[in-house]
Every structure is written in structure tokens, then in C-alpha cells.
Design a protein around this motif. Structure first.
Motif, PDB file in Angstrom:
ATOM      1  N   LEU A   5      48.093  37.441  32.252  1.00 14.68           N
ATOM      2  CA  LEU A   5      47.869  36.717  33.507  1.00 14.68           C
ATOM      3  C   LEU A   5      48.525  35.344  33.483  1.00 14.68           C
ATOM      4  CD1 LEU A   5      44.160  37.627  34.336  1.00 14.68           C
ATOM      5  CD2 LEU A   5      46.250  38.576  35.317  1.00 14.68           C
ATOM      6  N   GLU A   6      48.412  34.665  32.365  1.00 10.03           N
ATOM      7  CA  GLU A   6      49.036  33.337  32.264  1.00 10.03           C
ATOM      8  C   GLU A   6      50.553  33.457  32.316  1.00 10.03           C
ATOM      9  OE1 GLU A   6      49.134  29.516  32.667  1.00 10.03           O
ATOM     10  OE2 GLU A   6      47.286  30.676  32.657  1.00 10.03           O
ATOM     11  N   TRP A  51      42.587  31.862  37.454  1.00 14.73           N
ATOM     12  CA  TRP A  51      43.911  32.428  37.699  1.00 14.73           C
ATOM     13  C   TRP A  51      44.046  32.797  39.166  1.00 14.73           C
ATOM     14  CZ3 TRP A  51      45.898  37.130  39.361  1.00 14.73           C
ATOM     15  CH2 TRP A  51      47.271  37.308  39.153  1.00 14.73           C
ATOM     16  N   ASP A  81      41.493  43.799  29.406  1.00 18.20           N
ATOM     17  CA  ASP A  81      40.647  43.211  30.440  1.00 18.20           C
ATOM     18  C   ASP A  81      41.497  42.514  31.499  1.00 18.20           C
ATOM     19  OD1 ASP A  81      38.304  44.061  29.256  1.00 18.20           O
ATOM     20  OD2 ASP A  81      38.004  42.200  28.134  1.00 18.20           O
ATOM     21  N   GLU A  82      42.610  41.921  31.081  1.00 19.38           N
ATOM     22  CA  GLU A  82      43.470  41.205  32.018  1.00 19.38           C
ATOM     23  C   GLU A  82      44.091  42.142  33.056  1.00 19.38           C
ATOM     24  OE1 GLU A  82      46.270  38.433  30.455  1.00 19.38           O
ATOM     25  OE2 GLU A  82      44.823  37.579  29.058  1.00 19.38           O
ATOM     26  N   GLN A  85      41.446  42.451  35.613  1.00 17.41           N
ATOM     27  CA  GLN A  85      41.363  41.183  36.348  1.00 17.41           C
ATOM     28  C   GLN A  85      42.509  41.049  37.349  1.00 17.41           C
ATOM     29  OE1 GLN A  85      41.096  37.832  33.657  1.00 17.41           O
ATOM     30  NE2 GLN A  85      39.636  38.907  32.358  1.00 17.41           N
TER      31      GLN A  85
END
Length: 161
Positions: A5-6, A51, A81-82, A85
């Protein structure tokens, strides 16, 4: 793929920098004149924002210029998990009618496993395309056409020699 995500957020900011100012200004929080002078600044609270909020702000800024964002993910993994998300945030972006698209690719077993997650029911209603096996010839031809069109565009419509 941890940090996905980042990575998406940073890449989106870098590639849109020519369209929007995504910097966060520092704030002056104090000035002290005793014992000469002292100035205090507060750094942006970037890390405190989620995010989804940071990407929502970027999508808002892009929308001002009638531009959207395409997020691509190769190698879908249901155990991240990301990934869940990302799909959850994307669902909110779609509901909010933001200009955003999500393109994900992965092995059928991983895609099926991701779709079984209760948090991504929205994804089960998405459009799926099974492209099957792409031949080496088709890949080579698509790349050649892309390069030729890009070169032609860069040369103002003239064909490269």
C-alpha cells in the motif's frame, strides 16, 4: 509484497507530481525570543493519516484536473492483509464516485482464494477476464506496437526511421 500500500501511494504521488502538488507544508508552532531566538516547526502528520485518506486526497486533487488513477497489482496474493485493505479502500472510492480503476492479475488459485475473503464481497461483483495463455508472438507484437506508437507520438506523428 509487504509494504504494498505504501508503495502504491508513493508511486501514485511520484507519477502525479506534474499534475498536482502533493506536498504537505510544515507549520510554524512556536517562536521564542528569550535567550536570543527559537523557532519551532511541526512536521506534516502524514503517517497519522490512513492510506485511504491519503489516497482520497490525491484522487480529489487529480479530479480537479479531470484526471483519475489506475492502480495495478500483479501477482494477487490472498494471504496479504494489504491486498484485502486495498480492495476495501477501492470499494469506498467507487462508492464515492472517484475516478479510480483497479487492475489485478494473478494465478487463478490465488484470485479464487482472495474472492473467498468475507471483506472483499465487492470484488466478487467486479468484471473478470480470463485472458488465457498469451503467446510470445502476441506479447512481442503488442510491445512493438506500443513502442512504435510512443515514438511516433514523441516525434509529432512522424514514423521513426
Amino acid at each position: 509484497m509487504a509494504g504494498m500500500l505504501e508503495e502504491i501511494a508513493q508511486q501514485a504521488h511520484v507519477t502525479s507530481a506534474h499534475l498536482v502538488d502533493t506536498s504537505r507544508p510544515t507549520r510554524l508552532t512556536g517562536v521564542k525570543l528569550g535567550d536570543i531566538a527559537e523557532v519551532q516547526f511541526a512536521e506534516p502528520l502524514e503517517a497519522a493519516l490512513t492510506w485511504r485518506i491519503r489516497m482520497g486526497e490525491l484522487l480529489d486533487a487529480l479530479a480537479e484536473g479531470d484526471t483519475g488513477l489506475l492502480i495495478t497489482v500483479d501477482e494477487v496474493r490472498e494471504d496479504l492483509d494489504e491486498m484485502v485493505q486495498l480492495v476495501s479502500a477501492f470499494q469506498h472510492f467507487v462508492r464515492e464516485r472517484r475516478k479510480v480503476a483497479l487492475f489485478m492479475a494473478g494465478l487463478p488459485a490465488h484470485v479464487s482464494a482472495l474472492l473467498q475473503d468475507k471483506s472483499v464481497s465487492f470484488l466478487r461483483r467486479a468484471n473478470f477476464y480470463d485472458i488465457g495463455i498469451v503467446s510470445d508472438f502476441e506479447v512481442e507484437n503488442a510491445l512493438r506496437q506500443t513502442f512504435e506508437e510512443g515514438a511516433s507520438s514523441a516525434l509529432g506523428g512522424k514514423q521513426p526511421s
